[in-house]
Scaffold this active site. Sequence first.
Site, PDB file in Angstrom:
ATOM      1  N   GLY A   1      19.450  70.245  55.518  1.00 44.39           N
ATOM      2  CA  GLY A   1      18.223  69.835  54.856  1.00 44.39           C
ATOM      3  C   GLY A   1      17.302  68.974  55.815  1.00 44.39           C
ATOM      4  O   GLY A   1      16.137  68.987  55.943  1.00 44.39           O
TER       5      GLY A   1
ATOM      6  N   GLU B   1      24.749  74.440  56.952  1.00 47.32           N
ATOM      7  CA  GLU B   1      25.598  74.346  55.425  1.00 47.32           C
ATOM      8  C   GLU B   1      26.522  75.321  55.255  1.00 47.32           C
ATOM      9  O   GLU B   1      27.343  75.018  54.053  1.00 47.32           O
ATOM     10  CB  GLU B   1      24.231  75.028  54.407  1.00 47.32           C
ATOM     11  CG  GLU B   1      23.114  73.928  54.267  1.00 47.32           C
ATOM     12  CD  GLU B   1      22.127  74.006  55.377  1.00 47.32           C
ATOM     13  OE1 GLU B   1      22.379  74.473  56.358  1.00 47.32           O
ATOM     14  OE2 GLU B   1      21.026  73.552  54.789  1.00 47.32           O
TER      15      GLU B   1
ATOM     16  N   ALA C   1      21.272  66.875  53.140  1.00 47.60           N
ATOM     17  CA  ALA C   1      21.288  66.212  51.913  1.00 47.60           C
ATOM     18  C   ALA C   1      22.259  65.073  51.797  1.00 47.60           C
ATOM     19  O   ALA C   1      23.318  64.894  52.833  1.00 47.60           O
ATOM     20  CB  ALA C   1      22.243  67.331  51.024  1.00 47.60           C
TER      21      ALA C   1
ATOM     22  N   GLU D   1      16.136  71.326  58.000  1.00 45.88           N
ATOM     23  CA  GLU D   1      14.945  72.559  56.970  1.00 45.88           C
ATOM     24  C   GLU D   1      13.787  71.531  56.998  1.00 45.88           C
ATOM     25  O   GLU D   1      12.542  72.321  56.960  1.00 45.88           O
ATOM     26  CB  GLU D   1      15.820  72.462  55.630  1.00 45.88           C
ATOM     27  CG  GLU D   1      16.785  73.729  55.811  1.00 45.88           C
ATOM     28  CD  GLU D   1      17.361  73.841  54.480  1.00 45.88           C
ATOM     29  OE1 GLU D   1      18.268  73.095  53.925  1.00 45.88           O
ATOM     30  OE2 GLU D   1      17.063  74.989  53.729  1.00 45.88           O
TER      31      GLU D   1
END
Length: 272
Positions: free
Chosen positions: A122, A145, A77, A125
Amino acid sequence: MGEQAQREIEIAGGTGVTVERRGAIAVWTLDRPERYNALSRAAVRELGRLAREAAGDRSLRAVVITGAGDKAFCAGADLKERRSMDEEDVRDFLPLYRASFGAIDALPVPTFAAINGVAFGGGLELALACDFRVAARGVKLGLTETSLGIIPGAGGTQRLTRIVGEGRAKELIVFARRLDAEEAAALGVIHRVADEGQSALDAALAWAAPLEDAAPIAIAAALEAVDGASDRSLEDGLSLEARCYARTLASQDRLEALAAFAEKRKPRFEGR
Ligand code: COA
């Protein structure tokens, strides 16, 4: 969205994703190296738009996702944008992640993550939503995270578990482990490590190359059948396999393969 979050998107300048076509293979590059290709809201939205567009492109045979530069595939992110978002903004963002990464996951063509640099949060991910993952030597990756007081929210807890199993997924997520490429390959988080001196993009393109001549209906059916395996009983899974198989039976490509075999030549698949 707060005023500052809007400003962040403007500062980011567009979507931060560039697109290139190499024959029948599309290359999508996360292109904000000054932020380690971190995922802004605009970038996540654009990835979803590209995936939905690609799903209808009958000339496409594979998608490779990579990052610009040699430092980062994607540092997760965009933590600078995230600071300007309140709790509600972040909550609204998560469905967008799910939709965009879900659209990538559901693509009927194989998707490759060419992990050219760090892939955290992310970023990993996103790679986990792809079918195939290859990393350059020396890169680090992990679902980090929990070290930021949150958990993976773009599918990481579910996709990593399906890929490596519950025990390993818990270890990697709970301890926010940062793996090097070789460890990640040994644990099954990624499929391959690029050769010494070879870029992740070149490794992914070389890996994807045979798909240019492969039978697209069979490839799509194979992906759907395998994707559907993990959340079904064996009986349901076998029915899914039968439905996917039936699509190949009805295809011209199957007849072309039989003809080519008889004529001792290479088949020419057209995806019909
Ligand atoms: N969002 C926004 N900007 C980021 C970023 C992120 N996720 N990750 C790195 N950057 C920016 C840094 O702020 C820095 O910008 P600056 O020069 O304007 O300060 C630049 O990219 C380089 O980062 P820096 O930390 O100085 O480089 P490094 O080589 O020492 O470390 C990382 C790189 C990726 C290891 C480190 O930045 C990091 O751990 N980032 C967070 C990764 C993470 O846990 N992501 C999960 C988010 S859920």
